[in-house]
Scaffold this motif. Structure first.
Motif, PDB file in Angstrom:
ATOM      1  N   UNK A   1      14.584 -26.982  22.014  1.00 26.65           N
ATOM      2  CA  UNK A   1      13.182 -26.618  21.808  1.00 26.65           C
ATOM      3  C   UNK A   1      13.023 -25.634  20.666  1.00 26.65           C
TER       4      UNK A   1
ATOM      5  N   UNK B   1       7.718 -20.272  29.483  1.00 28.10           N
ATOM      6  CA  UNK B   1       8.646 -19.663  30.436  1.00 28.10           C
ATOM      7  C   UNK B   1       8.014 -18.756  31.459  1.00 28.10           C
TER       8      UNK B   1
ATOM      9  N   UNK C   1      19.298 -26.223  31.186  1.00 26.64           N
ATOM     10  CA  UNK C   1      18.101 -25.481  30.770  1.00 26.64           C
ATOM     11  C   UNK C   1      18.349 -24.799  29.437  1.00 26.64           C
ATOM     12  N   UNK C   2      19.550 -24.203  29.279  1.00 24.19           N
ATOM     13  CA  UNK C   2      19.895 -23.530  28.017  1.00 24.19           C
ATOM     14  C   UNK C   2      19.889 -24.543  26.879  1.00 24.19           C
TER      15      UNK C   2
ATOM     16  N   UNK D   1      12.031 -16.224  31.212  1.00 26.34           N
ATOM     17  CA  UNK D   1      11.578 -16.509  32.579  1.00 26.34           C
ATOM     18  C   UNK D   1      11.251 -15.243  33.344  1.00 26.34           C
TER      19      UNK D   1
ATOM     20  N   UNK E   1      -0.243 -25.899  26.926  1.00 29.67           N
ATOM     21  CA  UNK E   1       1.011 -25.502  26.279  1.00 29.67           C
ATOM     22  C   UNK E   1       1.356 -26.416  25.114  1.00 29.67           C
TER      23      UNK E   1
ATOM     24  N   UNK F   1       7.864 -28.049  34.593  1.00 23.98           N
ATOM     25  CA  UNK F   1       8.809 -26.989  34.272  1.00 23.98           C
ATOM     26  C   UNK F   1       9.407 -27.193  32.885  1.00 23.98           C
TER      27      UNK F   1
ATOM     28  N   UNK G   1      21.334 -24.318  34.920  1.00 21.33           N
ATOM     29  CA  UNK G   1      21.124 -23.291  33.893  1.00 21.33           C
ATOM     30  C   UNK G   1      21.719 -23.725  32.559  1.00 21.33           C
TER      31      UNK G   1
ATOM     32  N   UNK H   1      16.360 -25.321  25.937  1.00 25.18           N
ATOM     33  CA  UNK H   1      15.763 -24.233  25.162  1.00 25.18           C
ATOM     34  C   UNK H   1      16.233 -24.254  23.717  1.00 25.18           C
ATOM     35  N   UNK H   2      17.545 -24.426  23.536  1.00 23.61           N
ATOM     36  CA  UNK H   2      18.103 -24.417  22.173  1.00 23.61           C
ATOM     37  C   UNK H   2      17.495 -25.566  21.384  1.00 23.61           C
TER      38      UNK H   2
ATOM     39  N   UNK I   1      12.631 -21.697  38.190  1.00 21.11           N
ATOM     40  CA  UNK I   1      13.751 -21.428  37.280  1.00 21.11           C
ATOM     41  C   UNK I   1      15.013 -22.003  37.901  1.00 21.11           C
ATOM     42  N   UNK I   2      15.895 -22.576  37.078  1.00 20.78           N
ATOM     43  CA  UNK I   2      17.115 -23.176  37.618  1.00 20.78           C
ATOM     44  C   UNK I   2      18.006 -22.112  38.243  1.00 20.78           C
TER      45      UNK I   2
ATOM     46  N   UNK J   1       8.151 -28.757  30.315  1.00 21.91           N
ATOM     47  CA  UNK J   1       7.177 -28.450  29.269  1.00 21.91           C
ATOM     48  C   UNK J   1       7.045 -26.939  29.116  1.00 21.91           C
ATOM     49  N   UNK J   2       6.978 -26.223  30.256  1.00 17.85           N
ATOM     50  CA  UNK J   2       6.896 -24.756  30.223  1.00 17.85           C
ATOM     51  C   UNK J   2       8.081 -24.171  29.460  1.00 17.85           C
ATOM     52  N   UNK J   3       9.261 -24.760  29.633  1.00 17.36           N
ATOM     53  CA  UNK J   3      10.467 -24.244  28.993  1.00 17.36           C
ATOM     54  C   UNK J   3      10.516 -24.623  27.521  1.00 17.36           C
ATOM     55  N   UNK J   4      10.260 -25.894  27.255  1.00 21.48           N
ATOM     56  CA  UNK J   4      10.379 -26.433  25.888  1.00 21.48           C
ATOM     57  C   UNK J   4       9.410 -25.738  24.929  1.00 21.48           C
TER      58      UNK J   4
ATOM     59  N   UNK K   1      23.323 -17.235  29.586  1.00 22.21           N
ATOM     60  CA  UNK K   1      22.095 -17.988  29.920  1.00 22.21           C
ATOM     61  C   UNK K   1      20.866 -17.098  29.712  1.00 22.21           C
TER      62      UNK K   1
ATOM     63  N   UNK L   1      11.788 -17.800  25.543  1.00 23.40           N
ATOM     64  CA  UNK L   1      11.278 -18.436  26.759  1.00 23.40           C
ATOM     65  C   UNK L   1      10.948 -17.353  27.795  1.00 23.40           C
TER      66      UNK L   1
END
Lengths: 279, 279, 279, 279
Positions: free
Chosen positions: A222, A200, A215-216, B201, D219, A191, A212, A219-220, A205-206, A193-196, B190, B199
């Motif tokens: 990443x 997505x 996760x945010x 989701x 990915x 998950x 969350x 993402x930031x 998903x969280x 790796x998918x997000x970074x 979020x 991303x």
């Protein structure tokens, strides 16, 4: 002696047709091969689709055999045309050629090997050998060089990203738990790796507020570090562009050691010294 | 005096093995450690997977104890081998070493601390210390420098993105409401971060026309500004490349102050003046 | 004359505290303001979450009133401290200050205006004004300059992307039809923007073979052109870096025309000529 | 002779209005056209939305006819105003103009051609012709040049990505099978493109451990190579910026060969030698 000479001359002509792309016959051969490879890939793809009429599968089967027999002859011709056949057989493209021709014969003699048929998709890699006819060869050489120069840096970078993903994946496994789909640490790392990488999917998903929030953050981060490999390649490519000299290479292949991309005015192979115009 | 000297010599040899990677023994030690760390991470991951046969969990438990005991001895050896142990204990890696060794002991003596076991994933960070054996050290140094040079700019940029996300998230909360999953402002923010970082989701997605219009705007803006951090790092990296000089560093670590990355021809520690070849 | 002088001196001191950040009192004021703004945003966010205990909403209500009253006094002080109040009132930050203070009073006197309360999220923008205390001001100036220099190019680029999205969205509307979620051209265009920017929610996704083929084309094109704005900003930023000179600016604000960012050795306002050290 | 001269003069004036944007009349004409095109696109979009009141569709129908009639007159005027009409008719914009005007007439005379109406979305492309009035023309020229210079490299790169996607898609088809949505090789290749370009819809996602592992690899690779096209354009753009000279072009169009973008001080068409100020 005459037969030997005519034999050598036959081998030489075969070598010119198969391994080089500067003569009309060589260009034609490459073009036919290119079309057959692409057709063959399309056939492999079509075969995998369910729900076509039965007659279509039958035609695909015959077409597949025709192409495979052509590729078999081509494989044999390649071995005959070269002076040191083993150098070809155990080269990258030699193995690809074998792997993409063999499965159909195997599926004929042995049952239960139909899964092997998909190996034929490797034929697509042969396209790259043929593309030496293209004017894009200079570009792809420079591209390949820029990627190779940056490879070490990008690997270090990707390794750091991976470590970050494993640690953050573990953290998310603890926070989110199994209810949100974070069923194990490997799944959580997947998950992450998918997000970074900003892919997505959304299959996992969280759902908790803390999850969350983290996760945010991921993402930031990443988003911020996606800049790094880009910057590396940019700088590498720009500096390569500044210092690089364009050298005219042709597609001639040494009949002794199978090395190609000799300089335009080369008389002898730069690797083994073989006379390139030797008849 | 002899015992003292032999003792110092033992400490020195231990120091060479553990902290340096230029000798065969040091290289071997680092390699073993690297393998054990990676094995250990794989074990932690496997443990988290449900549905394996019971015997697997048992083996994983024993393997974990073996590795932990090895790491414990390594931790003690590191303290013995260095002149100023507290400098190591309170260093970044010293704390990581302790944190990744302790949890198993705690889970043995105290019940209910099994969640702590996941802290062992931090062991992965130790990989970076070992990687000094690698030829990638120069690359990662330059990478780290480029990131550090750009850090201030990227932070300013990410802060601006965050403010934008909070404001647009609030706007979307007003427009979409709870029916589309925008249940509160934090959730909307979020969503906005998920969208802005591309991303996406899809667990929350706008359903009203106006919401989709504004979401499209956010995406286009996000697409346009993703260029900014990239441009920054590129420029920073390119200018670093132009002015940078490659200096040959080796992996020798000062036995006094634990500083590594001395120049290849260094005789004394550049930080504390300790004689590096002092026996 | 004395009262007048003491009054001017009071206004001057107020001006120093509120508008400048070079004195200890000014720094403290900015810090308090920064904390209050961030607290206020957190309160607005918390208020939007359903399911908290009732007592929490009550506390949030009181906290909101306290902060709003502080902001009201600050707003009045800002008007008093400046020589030309209207220049402040109708400035960007003046309007933000008013908009983020007013809604609570309105919701007190008028019913049905509680939706307006979300306007308070605009307070976050005030953070940028305060950040002049930060050492990041130079960075953000350079960032803003690079973005401004590239703005025209990026707008042209985004416009071309938008036109492409509208045309491809229309094509996908024809191909996929309503069954796959492509219910109208605007929805299809929305999907196309979601795809082109690589966000990819997945709430709408092509299901027919032709639709998936065209979607794949759109993605590959999107992947290829994402490079363009990045390249622009990189080049712009790099050239800016090369030619740019770092000028030391301070946070002093002219008490006459409210312009800040004077040079460090400035004695008079560069805009209106007001004596900056005038008491 | 007088009529002929006044006729030529009328044609010349028409040419100035329609093809050029330097005179007030020409600017006005372009502005009206721009507004009509954008209105027309909005109407086409609105028409596709279901659930509007019937009266709305009726008004849209009338508006569409009005705009189409205007475009028809414009098309005829363009043919009259130019010396070599066929050069316009078979030019890119000539065909776009025809294609975006014809469908409504066809749908009037032939039933079952209402799907053709969507072709009107092509009108949007005409916006680019009008944008020559804009100050953005210099920017878009440089943009177009940078993209054109990088096109060969980016095509090579995208081709390599496509080959990688086909091979990895085939691999995933074998691993995941039909249960996870990987129903055929083309579908798997589609999934691989969705993943590699970081779009990530999530309509198809790997569910097996091995599939997720390989997806993560794809990915990470995609994340690493997204840098390549960016680096190319950056370097190309930066080098273009360094060597490029800004040349002042105006919007005058040769009335003989329809070529525009003459230099500001040009007296004769640079393509055909026609006197640009010829009355």
């Amino acid at each position: 002696m005459t037969t030997n000479s005519s034999h050598r001359s036959f081998k030489n002509r075969l070598h010119d047709i198969i391994y080089e792309a500067d003569t009309p016959a060589g260009k034609l051969f490459d073009l036919v091969l290119l079309i057959l490879i692409i057709l063959s890939i399309i056939f492999v793809m079509l075969e995998s689709i369910k729900g076509l009429p039965d007659i279509a599968y039958e035609y695909l089967y015959y077409a597949e055999w025709l192409i495979t027999i052509f590729f078999t002859f081509e494989y044999i011709a390649r071995i005959i045309a070269i002076k040191k056949p083993f150098r070809y057989i155990f080269s990258f493209y030699g193995i690809i050629d074998l792997l993409s021709t063999l499965p159909l014969y195997l599926s004929f003699f042995l049952t239960g090997t139909s899964a092997l048929l998909t190996v034929r998709a490797l034929r697509l890699l042969r396209v790259f050998r043929i593309l030496k006819i293209s004017r894009y060869i200079g570009e792809s050489n420079r591209l390949a060089k820029a990627i190779k120069d940056s490879a070490a840096k990008i690997l270090v970078f990707l390794f750091a990203v991976l470590v970050l993903c494993i640690i953050m994946g573990t953290v998310m496994y603890l926070i989110e738990g199994e209810d949100s789909g974070f069923t194990s640490i490997p799944t959580s790392v997947y998950w992450c790796i998918v997000t970074m990488t900003t892919v997505g999917y959304g299959d996992i998903a969280p759902t908790t507020a803390l999850g969350q929030f983290i996760a945010a953050l991921i993402m930031i981060v990443g988003y911020g570090i996606i800049a790094v490999p880009t910057g590396i390649v940019s700088a590498e490519y720009a500096s390569d562009k500044k210092h690089g000299k364009k050298i005219d290479l042709n597609t001639q292949t040494c009949s002794n050691c199978n090395i190609s991309e000799h300089k335009d005015d080369a008389k002898f192979c730069y690797k083994c010294g073989e006379d390139l115009y030797n008849e």
